[in-house]
Scaffold this active site. Sequence first.
Site, PDB file in Angstrom:
ATOM      1  N   HIS A  66      -2.835   5.812  -8.151  1.00  0.00           N
ATOM      2  CA  HIS A  66      -4.086   5.436  -7.492  1.00  0.00           C
ATOM      3  C   HIS A  66      -4.660   4.107  -7.976  1.00  0.00           C
ATOM      4  CE1 HIS A  66      -5.593   7.000 -11.235  1.00  0.00           C
ATOM      5  NE2 HIS A  66      -6.759   6.432 -10.958  1.00  0.00           N
ATOM      6  N   HIS A  81      -8.540  -0.103  -7.960  1.00  0.00           N
ATOM      7  CA  HIS A  81      -8.666   1.355  -8.079  1.00  0.00           C
ATOM      8  C   HIS A  81      -8.871   1.912  -6.679  1.00  0.00           C
ATOM      9  CE1 HIS A  81     -10.238   5.284  -9.152  1.00  0.00           C
ATOM     10  NE2 HIS A  81      -9.777   5.070 -10.380  1.00  0.00           N
TER      11      HIS A  81
END
Length: 162
Positions: A66, A81
């Site tokens: 992620h 992110h």
Amino acid sequence: MLKNLFKKAKLNIVTPVNGSIIPLDQVPDPVFSEKMMGEGVAVMPSEGNIYAPVNGTIVQIANTKHAIGILAEEGSEILIHVGLETVSLKGEGFKVRVNLGDKVSVGQILLEVDWEYIRKNAKSTVTPIVITNSQNGKKQYTLTNETEAIQGKTIIMTVSGK
């Protein structure tokens, strides 16, 4: 000739994904909104994958896929992110297209993202882009006034200084 040695470096960071630009302080997660991770901006993605916002080297890939860290050629450490609370997805919805240590260029694909899966299974798709070493040194960070991000074209942040 010596003038060039003392010239301040400048880095333009382009958006890694299409979408709406939002100030970091509006990200619904205090780790980002209170700039605990560093200075930056966020994008609410509308479509597309995640692409390199700068030329640099891949220095981090989260085990859960992620988040990706890039060391820009001028020394800034940039973290992308993807989404909020996406670590709980354990890599589902993401396909990493780079490896640690890879040299990347602006516009190179880093991560394929299944946004529909992320929308259904994570807190948010909002994607912070932060300079994790922004508290070090004397660099200046200028954030965009733009509200719409076009991947690879819209400059979302400029870093200047030594």
